[in-house]
Motif scaffolding. Structure first.
Motif, PDB file in Angstrom:
ATOM      1  N   GLY A 317      33.131  52.904  26.992  1.00  0.00           N
ATOM      2  CA  GLY A 317      34.027  52.656  28.141  1.00  0.00           C
ATOM      3  C   GLY A 317      33.820  53.708  29.218  1.00  0.00           C
ATOM      4  O   GLY A 317      33.601  54.870  28.948  1.00  0.00           O
ATOM      5  N   SER A 319      35.169  55.939  32.256  1.00  0.00           N
ATOM      6  CA  SER A 319      36.421  56.513  32.752  1.00  0.00           C
ATOM      7  C   SER A 319      36.162  57.136  34.118  1.00  0.00           C
ATOM      8  O   SER A 319      35.075  57.636  34.386  1.00  0.00           O
ATOM      9  N   ASP A 375      41.167  42.046  32.190  1.00  0.00           N
ATOM     10  CA  ASP A 375      42.413  42.513  32.811  1.00  0.00           C
ATOM     11  C   ASP A 375      42.075  43.424  33.977  1.00  0.00           C
ATOM     12  O   ASP A 375      41.277  44.365  33.826  1.00  0.00           O
ATOM     13  N   ARG A 379      45.675  50.821  39.627  1.00  0.00           N
ATOM     14  CA  ARG A 379      46.144  52.032  38.950  1.00  0.00           C
ATOM     15  C   ARG A 379      46.834  52.990  39.918  1.00  0.00           C
ATOM     16  O   ARG A 379      47.838  53.603  39.584  1.00  0.00           O
ATOM     17  N   GLY A 393      41.815  49.562  37.912  1.00  0.00           N
ATOM     18  CA  GLY A 393      41.428  49.643  36.512  1.00  0.00           C
ATOM     19  C   GLY A 393      41.006  48.285  35.972  1.00  0.00           C
ATOM     20  O   GLY A 393      41.687  47.285  36.191  1.00  0.00           O
ATOM     21  N   SER A 395      39.657  46.249  32.487  1.00  0.00           N
ATOM     22  CA  SER A 395      39.476  46.249  31.027  1.00  0.00           C
ATOM     23  C   SER A 395      38.730  44.978  30.633  1.00  0.00           C
ATOM     24  O   SER A 395      39.172  43.866  30.940  1.00  0.00           O
ATOM     25  N   ASN A 396      37.615  45.148  29.952  1.00  0.00           N
ATOM     26  CA  ASN A 396      36.793  44.015  29.526  1.00  0.00           C
ATOM     27  C   ASN A 396      37.054  43.752  28.040  1.00  0.00           C
ATOM     28  O   ASN A 396      36.628  44.497  27.165  1.00  0.00           O
ATOM     29  N   HIS A 397      37.805  42.654  27.753  1.00  0.00           N
ATOM     30  CA  HIS A 397      38.129  42.296  26.369  1.00  0.00           C
ATOM     31  C   HIS A 397      37.202  41.206  25.826  1.00  0.00           C
ATOM     32  O   HIS A 397      37.463  40.654  24.762  1.00  0.00           O
ATOM     33  N   ILE A 409      30.396  47.322  33.200  1.00  0.00           N
ATOM     34  CA  ILE A 409      31.348  47.619  32.131  1.00  0.00           C
ATOM     35  C   ILE A 409      30.905  46.843  30.898  1.00  0.00           C
ATOM     36  O   ILE A 409      30.745  45.621  30.948  1.00  0.00           O
ATOM     37  N   PHE A 414      36.114  49.978  29.559  1.00  0.00           N
ATOM     38  CA  PHE A 414      37.116  50.146  30.607  1.00  0.00           C
ATOM     39  C   PHE A 414      36.515  50.977  31.735  1.00  0.00           C
ATOM     40  O   PHE A 414      35.704  51.887  31.494  1.00  0.00           O
TER      41      PHE A 414
END
Length: 823
Positions: A317, A319, A375, A379, A393, A395-397, A409, A414
């Motif tokens: 991930g 950051s 998602d 942020r 932000g 998020s790759n699920h 990503i 993330f």
């Protein structure tokens, strides 16, 4: 003995002597009525202002003199029907009306009610601290408000008689109409004889009346024939809803037909859309059947990816090391009212404007149902003057790596994507940003809402007052907007208005009663107020120089905006509505001319986006004007309050829209019959975002009302320097001054009144001598600043048409100079 008999005879016969003297109108003190005359028309038009005079004689035994008490004329009519500006006209200082003398009072009547008959009541009163005491009888004037343009039915017409001489009487045949200006309403079409007369003038003029037309006669008062104009009336009625419907049945039928036609087209379009959707659904069902084979292959690939992820992620991930992470922001607490306010999803601190949204609120809807499980949430936002940086932000699920804009990503990873945002120019509460997402060779777009608006941008630039107005406007359309309430409360706290801020925070609690941070902020505000009350020494109120104490109950002063040789301008907040206004207060009020009343009654009616608005004017006990507040425009990294603050010369993409808007405002003023004569960069204020506002319209009258110093001119037209040779100033004087501002925009220099190029000696100024790219504007510019009025534009409207046409020309034609006879 004989003296006693003579005194007894005088006492017994005094009523008969007083009655005889009153009938003779001799004006003996102590006898007869006080009313003398007036110039109030018997019939008036709604929305039309009427400068009038009313005269009263001092029939008492005491002089009317402004010493310990004020004497003046008081209007006691119904303000909702007919307004008098001002309602109390006092005698000027030094004036002494002894018994038997006559005092004349001037004011302006403004009819506001529906057509009908109304009584206007006037009397001379003595005003003191205990109230008003009448010193004359009450004079009642019966006035009729006629329908708009004097026409209540399209089959009738009207005649409107005007003259600069106000003591003339108007009659038609044997019918007496009343004083000038007079309206003869609802008369049948035909020819009529209109008689206008006074003690030294008596003339009869023919007037032709047409259906649905108002015939205007302007009587000059000499042997010349009158000026006759005809105006076609619009939709007419007797002022009631039923009358309007009866008079406009054809128009109403046409509107109903149009509505029915539009409804039919809309229904047909909906039905057609449903049929297309049904066809599309059937097509998708067929396509899904052909994709069953591919689904089995995808399931096998998914199982393989799950095995890989159970061992180690393919890509770690990502950051962000920049600003915008959640970090310790959630642990922020309020140290003092106004330092930090947190509302569950928003955090603000001194020196930084930052925003947070809950993940569920910031997730935007996918445009395609096949978009993977990703998602996206805002942020943090860091605002700075002119721009902001939003940290998004992601998020790759999903089981596949993705690419969002220029950032990769991996699956299950993330990342934080910084996005540069320019300052918004509209009033939208949020900025909608489309993000481009690539996955497995397919491209998707996902819209996200970022809580960055013009109010937040204004706060970042320190323009607190305009930010306050923005959040107030936003709350009117969205009362449940928590962030707008918080921003507004913070601004009030900075101004020291703790009670008003507490009321706003209590509004937030109505939608979120369990918000502990807001409860804590309200409690701290209350504790601070209690500590102030318990102090033994009295609280020292901050005094603003030039602000009168008589206005404290209606306006809360914030700061001094500026001053000039005539008046001081103070920023205030209305206590009843919370709106921001600019109060203009003359330095002294020794004399107030009658022209000031007339000009202000006209300024009440001026409403244009490029003209400074006036909301209220008062002359007693304090002379003040309540004006629209402007905060300046942001240009080249600084806040510019007026055109004079701009760093000239300016580029064309800046000066052209400014010149165009100033011209539109000046055109509106000229159509309203207003002339400026002092147009300059200092008198054209700037508002957000770089909107010009023409001001300084009543400088001469305010100068007579008070003030010191010599009037400074930015530029003067030839007729302002030598009116005997070049003629009197007029609207073409304003056109010359508009050209002077244009020349200042382009060159940074003040124009020569003779229209001569000082550097080259040319008898005609040219913008092309400054920059050859402006050659296409030379003709328009020379028509603005011509030496003689006859050679200038006759109206600003023609200039606007020409300059817009020249602006559309390609730059390749800049070298073609337009001759003086071409347009």
């Amino acid at each position: 003995m004989y003296a006693r008999i003579l005194a007894l005879c005088l006492i017994c016969t005094s009523p008969f002597i007083a009655g005889a003297l009153a009938d003779l109108d001799i004006g003996i003190p102590g006898f007869g009525p006080s009313y003398v005359s007036d110039t109030i028309p018997d019939r008036v038009l709604p929305g039309h202002s009427y400068p009038v005079l009313v005269s009263f004689r001092n029939s008492g035994l005491v002089s009317w003199e402004d010493e310990m008490r004020r004497f003046g004329l008081l209007y006691e009519g119904d303000y909702s029907k007919i307004t008098a500006i001002p309602s109390f006209v006092g005698l000027t200082k030094g004036m002494n009306i002894t018994p038997g003398k006559v005092a004349t009072f001037g004011f302006t009547l403004l009819p506001l009610g529906i057509p009908g008959t109304y009584d206007l009541k006037f009397s001379v009163v003595m005003r003191s601290g205990t109230g008003d005491q009448k010193v004359t009888e009450t004079y009642v004037k019966r006035v009729v408000i006629v329908p708009t343009d004097g026409i209540s039915s399209p089959v009738n017409g009207s005649v409107f008689v005007e003259s600069p001489i106000l003591d003339m009487k108007v009659s038609m045949g044997s019918q007496t109409i009343g004083n000038i200006p007079a309206i003869i309403a609802d008369i049948k079409p035909g020819s009529y004889e209109i008689r206008v007369s006074n003690q030294s003038f008596d003339k009869t003029y023919p007037a032709d009346v047409e259906r649905g037309t108002m015939t205007r006669l302007f009587i000059r008062g000499d042997e010349n024939p009158p000026v006759i104009e005809k105006k076609k009336a619009g939709p007419v009625s007797d002022g009631t809803l039923l009358g309007y419907i009866e008079a406009n049945i054809p128009l109403i039928l046409i509107i109903l037909l149009i509505i029915c036609a539009c409804s039919g087209v809309a229904i047909h379009g909906l039905r057609k859309r449903r049929r297309l959707e049904e066809k599309q659904e059937k097509k998708e069902e067929k396509d899904n059947e052909s994709e069953d084979r591919d689904s089995e292959r995808l399931k096998q690939e998914k199982k393989l990816l799950e095995k890989v992820h159970s061992k180690k992620p393919l890509i770690e991930g990502i950051s962000s090391t920049g600003t915008g992470g959640s970090g310790g922001m959630d642990s922020a607490r309020m140290e003092d009212p106004g330092k930090s306010i947190k509302s569950g999803n928003v955090v603000r601190k001194d020196g930084t404007i930052s925003h947070k949204k809950k993940a569920s609120a910031q997730k935007s809807k996918d445009k395609s149902s096949s978009l993977p499980d990703i998602d996206i949430q805002v942020r943090d936002i860091e605002a700075k003057p002119g721009s902001a940086v939003a940290s998004i932000g992601i998020s790759n699920h999903s089981e596949n790596g993705i690419r969002v804009e220029d950032m990769d990503i991996g699956a299950g990873g993330f990342g934080i994507l910084p996005v540069e945002l320019s300052e918004p120019t509209d009033d939208a509460p949020e900025v909608v940003l489309p993000l481009r997402i690539l996955i497995s060779g397919s491209e998707f777009l996902k819209n996200i809402s970022i809580p960055y608006n013009r109010g937040v941008a204004l706060l970042a630039r320190g323009v607190v007052e305009k930010a306050y107005e923005y959040f107030r406007t936003l709350l009117q359309s969205d009362p449940d907007n928590v962030e707008a309430n918080i921003n507004q409360a913070q601004i009030l706290l900075k101004w020291g208005l703790e009670e008003e801020a507490a009321l706003l925070l209590e509004e937030i609690l109505k939608s979120d009663p369990s918000n502990e941070e807001i409860l804590e902020a309200i409690e701290r505000i209350r504790e601070a107020n209690n500590r102030k009350k318990k102090k033994a020494e009295p609280e020292i109120v901050k005094k603003i120089p030039g602000y009168p104490d008589e206005l404290l109950d209606r306006y809360t002063p914030i700061r001094v905006l500026g001053d000039d040789p005539f008046a001081t301008v103070i920023l205030v907040r209305r206590n009843d509505t919370g709106e921001l206004r600019a109060l203009k207060i003359p330095r002294t009020t020794e004399t107030i001319s009658s022209s000031l009343y007339t000009e202000i009654s006209l300024l009440y009616q001026l409403k244009h986006p490029y003209v400074l608005r006036m909301f209220r004017a008062e002359f007693s006990p304090i002379v003040m004007l309540e004006l629209e507040y402007v905060a300046g425009g942001f240009y080249d990294g600084k806040q510019r309050m007026n055109l004079f603050d701009l760093p000239v010369p300016l580029p064309e993409d800046i000066w052209f829209p400014l010149l165009e808007k100033i011209s539109e405002g000046l055109l509106y003023l000229h159509k309203q019959g207003v002339r400026h004569y002092h147009l300059s960069p200092k008198h054209i204020l700037l508002d957000e975002p770089m909107v010009p506002k023409i001001s300084g319209l009543i400088r001469e009258s305010l100068r007579g009302a008070g003030g010191s110093g010599k009037e400074e001119f930015f530029a003067r037209a030839p007729e302002q320097i030598d009116p005997e040779f070049f003629g009197k100033p007029g609207k073409r004087t304003d056109i010359f001054l508009l050209g002077a501002i244009w020349f200042w925009f382009v060159s940074g220099k003040i124009i020569n009144p003779e229209g001569v190029d000082v550097d080259s000696g040319d008898d005609k100024l040219r913008l092309s001598s400054i920059d050859m790219h402006y050659a296409r504007y030379d003709y328009c510019f020379q028509k603005l600043v011509a030496r003689y009025k006859r050679d200038r534009y006759s109206s600003v409207e023609i200039f606007l048409r020409d300059i817009r046409e020249m602006n559309q020309l390609p730059h390749e034609s800049d070298d073609l100079l337009i001759s003086g006879d071409e347009s």
